[in-house]
Design a protein around this motif. Sequence first.
Motif, short mmCIF file in Angstrom:
data_model
loop_
_atom_site.label_atom_id
_atom_site.label_comp_id
_atom_site.label_asym_id
_atom_site.label_seq_id
_atom_site.Cartn_x
_atom_site.Cartn_y
_atom_site.Cartn_z
N LEU A 1 0.64 -1.08 0.01
CA LEU A 1 -0.12 0.01 -0.09
C LEU A 1 0.86 1.40 0.04
N GLY A 2 1.99 1.31 0.45
CA GLY A 2 2.98 2.39 0.64
C GLY A 2 3.44 2.91 -0.79
N GLU A 3 3.10 2.05 -1.87
CA GLU A 3 3.56 2.62 -3.07
C GLU A 3 2.53 3.36 -3.90
N ILE A 4 1.40 3.75 -3.08
CA ILE A 4 0.39 4.76 -3.41
C ILE A 4 0.24 5.78 -2.32
N ALA A 5 -0.25 6.98 -2.64
CA ALA A 5 -0.50 8.18 -1.84
C ALA A 5 -1.94 7.65 -1.18
N VAL A 6 -2.03 7.88 0.07
CA VAL A 6 -3.42 7.96 0.80
C VAL A 6 -4.66 8.49 0.03
N GLU A 7 -4.46 9.29 -0.57
CA GLU A 7 -5.46 9.98 -1.38
C GLU A 7 -5.75 9.25 -2.64
#
Length: 136
Positions: free
Chosen positions: A106-112
């Motif tokens: 999941l860290g490969e994408i921004a929370v937004e």
Amino acid sequence: MTRPATPDDIGQICLSLPEVELGVSWGDRPTYKVPRGDKGRGFVLQRAPHKTAVDPTTGELYDDLLVIRTPTEADKLALVADDSLPFFTIDHFNHYNAVLVQESRLGEIAVEELREVIEDAWRAVAPKKLVKELDG
């Protein structure tokens, strides 16, 4: 990129949407559903390790998979085709509007970005009345 997404963001995002509850589906799998109660439909769930989803590098069963609904097949294919995103699919999900993602990636994408994908998943199963409320 703003803050990278984490597994903790899943629950925070899901539960921030109207009428969402954490329940179970597929027997015993933790599942975020809308609306609350017996009519709830899952839009994000934790998938049990299964022989249909194996890491191609190690041959090990994925043990941290999330299933996230998509509004349409086209949305699914767009997420999977974007090499900058960690979403993928497997043969088991052919003809089912959902993508898979490892919580560990999941860290490969921004929370937004994660919020947008989850909100689209919510919209795909939420009653129209709730969608109208969210849109104001």
